[in-house]
Design an enzyme around this catalytic site. Structure first.
Site, mmCIF file in Angstrom:
data_model
loop_
_atom_site.group_PDB
_atom_site.id
_atom_site.type_symbol
_atom_site.label_atom_id
_atom_site.label_comp_id
_atom_site.label_asym_id
_atom_site.label_seq_id
_atom_site.Cartn_x
_atom_site.Cartn_y
_atom_site.Cartn_z
ATOM 1 C CG ASP B 53 -1.936 -1.097 1.156
ATOM 2 O OD1 ASP B 53 -2.290 -1.507 0.034
ATOM 3 O OD2 ASP B 53 -2.362 -1.575 2.229
ATOM 4 C CE1 TYR B 111 4.053 -6.623 3.741
ATOM 5 C CE2 TYR B 111 3.365 -8.914 3.899
ATOM 6 C CZ TYR B 111 3.415 -7.722 3.200
ATOM 7 O OH TYR B 111 2.831 -7.627 1.964
#
Lengths: 245, 245
Positions: B53, B111
């Site tokens: 994003d 992540y």
């Protein structure tokens, strides 16, 4: 009247350096003085331990200020930090003896210079390292550095022309590898204009084989700037700590 | 025709995210495709392992490209990197089997989410951490995280409305302290839109005492986004690694 010592961190990337220069340039000192004035209600000179040049960073610059009266140091720090941009930050505020002066009282300083040796500089630290994509002989650099430790006339290692005395004492130079990065840490009683950046450039010319470590001694003796190495850029340089008694 | 796998790092701060969106927005994919086209002389789609994003960073995003013929991977990487801005960087180029696809072949991802708990965020990492100046009960956060590990329906932890299946498997959640910073590392077979940022927000609400660790189980069961915690900002999130067989 109360004197306070400030410990300050800043990202120097977008500043013209520490020292105020009129009202139009963006400087760390200028920014701090305008915020302190806003918080206390009157103009207060913020006297740094020394200038840092355009683009140089600090993890522990110090400054002294004299205020009209007692303050709550933590509350004062928070108020100042709220007004400061995110690239300048007060880390600590200490009440000190009247007469304390951050520059005149400083007994020594510690600087760090960071290098990134990768082919392309690491994305997340690119603004805080000097990109020097070469194989370096660290042991040769350490040898060269050892010749600089101690009290010497560093006239060849400064760009300042009118310094009264160019004799300084370097207590220690430490060269450490962190993966593809290198940190060179300098401790000494004082460093002249461009001194660390010229020494670093000279050490790099030793590291990449352009010079022998022993040349550093002839450069010192020559007292000629032209004999020393290149000036590395400001982006890799951090004022880490200022020592007081 | 030859297929290559790219490993890519980027500072997402000024980008609208990975995915190309017309010609006017600044995206990582758009930037890469325009540079690859310049270097090879024809348009090549750069297929990422997944979107990141707006504002999210990557230390090891992957993408696949199909080129007309064999290339020297190191030379290709250097040519691409020379043209890329300093906030995007190809770390590695590997020749892979034809048919390899960075997204379809991905078996899992890792992540990292970084938090800065100090009163004011550390100057030099301020763009890569989320500033959350609170005391956190790390042990409570770890307990809450343990309820999320394994295969679950994570419908409550995504903002994507039209996902076919909301079942995912989280292999591991590691919470580590680095001074005043905290890193939360997530490994799993896949993560949905906003999933890591909503889980992180929920863990923070456990850490600061707003929720009990066990609430995480009721949130999972409820399958309602409204029951989960707040969405933490993109700036602290890094795609660290994409796993293949």
């Amino acid at each position: 009247m109360r004197t306070y010592k400030l410990t300050i961190a800043y990202d120097g990337s977008k500043y013209q350096g520490w020292q105020k220069q009129g009202n139009t340039s963006l400087t760390i000192q200028g920014m701090l003085e305008s915020v302190v004035e806003k918080v206390v209600g009157y103009y207060v000179p913020v006297n740094g331990s020394g200038r840092t040049d355009r683009g140089v960073h600090a993890k522990g610059q110090t400054a002294s200020i004299v205020l009209a009266g007692m303050i709550d140091t933590h509350e004062f720090m928070c108020n100042i930090n709220e007004q400061l941009p995110s690239d300048i930050q007060i880390l600590q505020v200490d009440l000190v003896k009247n007469g304390f002066h951050a520059r005149l009282g400083a007994k020594g300083k510690c600087y760090e210079y960071w290098l990134d040796l990768r082919e392309k500089p690491e994305v997340f630290t690119r603004k805080y390292t000097y990109h020097f994509p070469k194989k370096l002989q660290i042991s040769e650099m350490k040898k060269a550095a050892s010749f600089l430790v101690g009290e010497h006339d560093f006239k060849a290692f400064t760009d300042k022309k009118d310094e009264k005395s160019t004799i300084r004492c370097i207590y220690d130079i430490k060269i450490e590898e962190y993966g593809s990065k290198i940190k060179i840490e300098y401790k000494g009683n004082g460093f002249m204009y461009h001194m660390i950046r010229i020494i670093t450039g000279t050490l790099l010319e030793v590291g990449d084989g352009r010079r022998k470590p022993e040349e550093v001694c002839t450069i010192l003796e020559s007292k000629k700037r032209g004999n020393a190495g290149f000036l590395v850029p400001a982006r890799g340089l951090f004022l880490k700590e200022v020592y007081y008694e």
